[in-house]
Design an enzyme around this catalytic site. Structure first.
Site, short mmCIF file in Angstrom:
data_model
loop_
_atom_site.label_atom_id
_atom_site.label_comp_id
_atom_site.label_asym_id
_atom_site.label_seq_id
_atom_site.Cartn_x
_atom_site.Cartn_y
_atom_site.Cartn_z
N CYS A 260 0.83 -1.35 0.03
CA CYS A 260 0.08 -0.04 -0.06
C CYS A 260 0.81 1.37 -0.05
O CYS A 260 2.08 1.32 0.46
CB CYS A 260 -0.92 -0.07 1.40
SG CYS A 260 -1.75 -1.42 1.55
N ARG B 18 4.11 0.11 -6.54
CA ARG B 18 4.15 -0.78 -5.53
C ARG B 18 3.04 -1.86 -5.55
O ARG B 18 2.94 -2.82 -4.88
CB ARG B 18 3.59 0.22 -4.28
CG ARG B 18 4.70 0.77 -3.50
CD ARG B 18 4.26 1.88 -2.59
NE ARG B 18 5.68 2.46 -1.79
CZ ARG B 18 5.79 2.02 -0.62
NH1 ARG B 18 5.24 1.35 -0.03
NH2 ARG B 18 6.88 2.72 -0.01
N TRP C 261 -3.45 -2.13 -1.52
CA TRP C 261 -3.27 -3.74 -1.70
C TRP C 261 -3.93 -4.48 -0.74
O TRP C 261 -3.46 -4.58 0.47
CB TRP C 261 -1.58 -3.91 -1.93
CG TRP C 261 -1.31 -5.31 -2.37
CD1 TRP C 261 -1.42 -5.57 -3.70
CD2 TRP C 261 -1.12 -6.58 -1.83
NE1 TRP C 261 -1.05 -7.09 -4.10
CE2 TRP C 261 -0.87 -7.49 -2.75
CE3 TRP C 261 -1.04 -7.03 -0.61
CZ2 TRP C 261 -0.41 -9.01 -2.51
CZ3 TRP C 261 -0.45 -8.26 -0.21
CH2 TRP C 261 -0.35 -9.04 -1.05
N ASN D 284 -0.70 1.48 6.10
CA ASN D 284 -0.09 0.34 5.31
C ASN D 284 0.63 -0.59 6.21
O ASN D 284 1.29 -0.38 7.23
CB ASN D 284 1.21 1.09 4.59
CG ASN D 284 2.01 -0.09 3.89
OD1 ASN D 284 1.57 -1.23 3.65
ND2 ASN D 284 3.03 0.42 3.32
N GLY D 285 0.03 -1.87 6.16
CA GLY D 285 0.50 -2.88 7.05
C GLY D 285 -0.54 -3.60 7.46
O GLY D 285 -1.60 -3.71 6.76
N GLU E 178 14.31 -18.33 -11.86
CA GLU E 178 13.76 -17.16 -12.07
C GLU E 178 13.13 -16.66 -13.42
O GLU E 178 12.11 -15.93 -13.18
CB GLU E 178 15.12 -15.88 -12.13
CG GLU E 178 15.09 -14.57 -12.50
CD GLU E 178 13.99 -13.80 -11.67
OE1 GLU E 178 13.95 -12.63 -12.25
OE2 GLU E 178 13.52 -14.25 -10.38
N LYS F 253 9.35 -15.20 -13.57
CA LYS F 253 8.85 -14.16 -14.09
C LYS F 253 7.76 -14.45 -15.02
O LYS F 253 6.67 -13.67 -15.04
CB LYS F 253 10.21 -13.56 -15.08
CG LYS F 253 11.04 -13.00 -14.34
CD LYS F 253 10.85 -11.41 -14.09
CE LYS F 253 11.41 -10.87 -13.01
NZ LYS F 253 11.38 -11.35 -11.75
N GLU G 134 4.59 -14.57 -12.86
CA GLU G 134 4.30 -13.20 -12.15
C GLU G 134 3.17 -12.38 -13.31
O GLU G 134 2.46 -11.98 -12.70
CB GLU G 134 5.49 -12.47 -11.89
CG GLU G 134 6.14 -12.81 -10.58
CD GLU G 134 7.52 -12.02 -10.34
OE1 GLU G 134 7.64 -11.54 -9.31
OE2 GLU G 134 8.19 -11.83 -11.27
N HIS H 53 14.24 -37.54 -12.33
CA HIS H 53 13.64 -37.91 -11.06
C HIS H 53 12.38 -37.71 -10.48
O HIS H 53 11.98 -37.49 -9.49
CB HIS H 53 14.65 -37.70 -9.98
CG HIS H 53 16.08 -37.96 -10.04
ND1 HIS H 53 16.38 -39.28 -9.35
CD2 HIS H 53 17.26 -37.40 -10.60
CE1 HIS H 53 17.74 -39.57 -9.77
NE2 HIS H 53 18.09 -38.45 -10.31
N LYS I 194 5.07 -4.31 -5.30
CA LYS I 194 6.35 -4.19 -5.55
C LYS I 194 7.49 -4.15 -4.25
O LYS I 194 8.27 -4.81 -4.17
CB LYS I 194 6.61 -2.57 -6.02
CG LYS I 194 8.20 -2.34 -6.63
CD LYS I 194 8.58 -3.26 -7.73
CE LYS I 194 9.86 -3.06 -8.16
NZ LYS I 194 10.34 -4.03 -9.13
#
Length: 608
Positions: A2, A27, A75, A99-100, A480, A484, A487, A503, A603
């Site tokens: 947020c 963010r 968010w 925020n939190g 990675e 990506k 995401e 395996h 973010k």
């Protein structure tokens, strides 16, 4: 996560609050809102679900006057992303942006409900509003009511608070989430970070853990966690840090991918003396040669940078290195060797899980080194030493240039540490420095393959599942790459060590599953190609990222092959990060997803 902005002035503030919220879009958020004091007395609000443009349209339909105001991009944590759950939350007497996460909100809510308070949302933040209102109803002043309420809150938060009838007062507080104080001419500001205030001022104070601040149009008073009045240093920040221009690119992510040759070059330039062929780190508050155990801790993309660093440090430094996911680290209660080195990697320096892990490691007698992209962050203030990346602001939620700059810093540290331990000599240090110095130019060469990777993406975009394979230094790049793709395109993807396919994961292979193989020529090339052939034999659709030599020998076996420049094996992760970024970008564009602000993501993750 947020975003918060507050302005206390003698002019209408809604338009400038929207400008600040726009700077906080990077963010990630799913609703937005503003509250002001209409005529300096009455709290008035506008809130909308979705993107900031919806709030702007609402303000066009119904203007919001007032010279004292707070704004928020939310968010969702507690409660769905609806207008009712959007911030600011308010009663007739107080409005709050937050925020939190308030961890004890349920018990507080039950207590307040028993006193007759009626709750209209599912959020933890509304509890703060009712708690402050309860103290105001008891006859407390706004300042005392806020202080009393803060003392009851448990969890992580940054807050901005305004009060009915108080046209020269705003209160901010931080505990676990960042908050900055801005100084203007005849007005003052609060923001989640300096970028939020970059259109208003370049004079910033960073509030510290537990701080509470009371601001007027012309003054501020900061109190620490013990209630003692304190001074916080005023910093002059670079106005360029507020840049949010995409330039000629369609998305911030693409712009940031193309910035990598420049920013990686800048980062290496701060750490390598090309004339001496040496890595030159800042003075370390510990003896690098005496360190016998290293722990590297990070989240998300930074965790994959840590995995690459483990390979580097063990191979050239011959030292035992553990890599941990920050969100699991302290709950595992690891036994740490006294005097060991713990390295923490975070773009923002505010990542809640990583910051909590840092504090645990510090309590266990560890030396603390952090690798950060944002100066003056919480992690910087709590570290023994910091190595800065120089990626500049990264707006796209999916990290690109911050990741490769982290790799650049970690590579330099691995070289310097190995030299200090005597596991490499001067000529070998010089050779590795030369290899690193070649990376920015070779990155620019890789970007010339953008068109071919876009063609590849048109096919990959049709898949429901994608597998990435790599060995050695390329194994973390495979993971990675899969991250990506997940995401920003919402395609299920997994990264595997190529040798592990037989395996279990090889059971997933069929003609509808694209396989992205990352295999530059080197010690593990033949083994990786052998695994690739196993995939091809089972009708897997292989897309091959290799180098010029690899393309000559095995490129025809794949559906499509990208031949990257030849470079020393040590630095190949920096180079091979780029094609997996481009592939994910073009797949997302082909699918029509929100590249820069993918759903459900943020973010800066400032809650656990």
């Amino acid at each position: 996560m947020c975003g918060i902005i507050g302005i206390i002035s003698d002019q209408d503030v809604a338009g400038r609050i929207v400008d600040g919220l726009r700077r906080l879009e990077y963010r990630g958020y799913d609703s937005a809102g503003i509250a002001t004091l209409y005529d300096g007395k009455t709290i008035d609000r506008r809130r909308t679900k979705g993107k900031l443009v919806n709030l702007e349209n609402e303000l066009t339909r119904s203007a919001l006057a007032g010279a004292v105001g707070i704004g928020h991009t939310r968010w969702a944590t507690h409660g769905e992303p609806t207008v009712e759950n959007a911030h600011p939350h308010a009663s007739e007497k107080v409005a709050v942006v937050h925020n939190g996460i308030i961890e004890n909100f349920r018990s507080l809510r039950e207590s307040l409900a028993a006193k007759g308070h009626i709750f209209n949302t599912e959020t933890d933040t509304e509890t703060i509003v009712h708690l402050i209102t309860e103290y105001l109803d008891q006859g407390m002043s706004p300042k005392d009511a806020a202080e009393a309420a803060l003392a009851e809150l448990e969890g992580a938060f940054a807050l901005a608070i305004i009060f009915e009838g108080e046209n020269d007062l705003m209160i901010g507080a931080r505990r676990g989430s960042p908050l900055v104080l801005g100084y203007g001419s005849g007005e003052m500001y609060l923001g989640s970070d300096a970028i939020a205030l970059s259109h208003l001022t370049n004079r910033i104070s960073y509030l510290e853990e537990g701080d509470r601040v009371e601001i007027t149009k012309t003054s501020s008073q900061v109190y620490d966690e013990n209630g003692t009045e304190v001074d916080r240093e005023i910093h002059t920040v670079d106005a360029a840090s507020g840049s949010i221009d995409k330039g000629n690119y369609n998305h911030f992510m693409m712009k940031e991918i193309y910035e990598q040759p420049m920013v990686v070059g800048q980062t290496l330039g701060t750490l390598i003396d090309p004339l001496k062929g040496q890595v030159e780190l800042p003075d370390m508050p510990f003896d690098m040669a005496s360190i016998e155990k290293v722990t590297i801790i990070a989240c998300g993309t930074s965790y994959y940078a840590a995995m690459v660093a483990k390979y580097w440090m063990e191979q050239v430094g011959r030292i035992n290195v553990d890599v941990d996911i920050a969100s699991e680290f302290r709950y595992r209660e690891p036994v740490m060797t006294d005097g060991g080195l713990s390295i923490f990697i975070s773009q923002s320096g505010e990542t809640a899980d990583t910051l909590a892990a840092l504090r645990y490691a510090k309590s266990q007698g560890q030396h603390i080194l952090s690798i950060l992209n944002v100066a003056k962050s919480s992690m910087e203030r709590e570290s023994d030493v910091v190595l800065h990346t120089h990626a500049g602001p990264e707006v796209g939620v999916a990290s690109t240039k911050a990741f490769t700059c982290q790799l650049a810093v970690l590579a330099c540290f691995a070289i310097a540490h190995a030299k200090a331990r005597g596991t490499i000599d001067g000529p070998e240090e010089a050779r590795l420095c030369v290899a690193l110095s070649e990376v920015p130019a070779r990155m620019a060469d890789v970007l010339n393959h953008d068109g071919a990777i876009q063609d590849m993406a048109m096919q990959v975009a049709k898949a429901r599942d994608v597998i990435y394979l790599g060995r050695g230094l390329e194994y973390p790049i495979a993971m990675e790459g899969a991250l990506k793709l997940k995401e920003i395109s919402y395609i299920h993807a997994e990264g595997y060590a190529a040798g592990e396919m037989k395996h279990g994961p090889i059971a997933l292979i069929d003609k509808d599953v694209p396989i992205i193989v990352i295999a530059p020529s080197g010690r593990l090339y033949e083994k990786t190609v052998s695994n690739m052939q196993e995939v091809i034999a089972r009708k897997g659709q292989v897309y091959f990222f290799t180098d010029i030599e690899g393309a000559k020998t095995d490129g025809e076996a794949a559906i499509a092959t990208i031949a990257l420049p030849m470079l020393d094996e040590f630095v190949t992760p920096l180079l091979h990060a780029i094609p997996v970024q481009l592939l994910s970008y073009h797949v997302a564009v082909a699918k029509g997803t929100d590249v820069d602000q993918p759903r459900n993501l943020a973010k800066s993750v400032t809650v656990e």
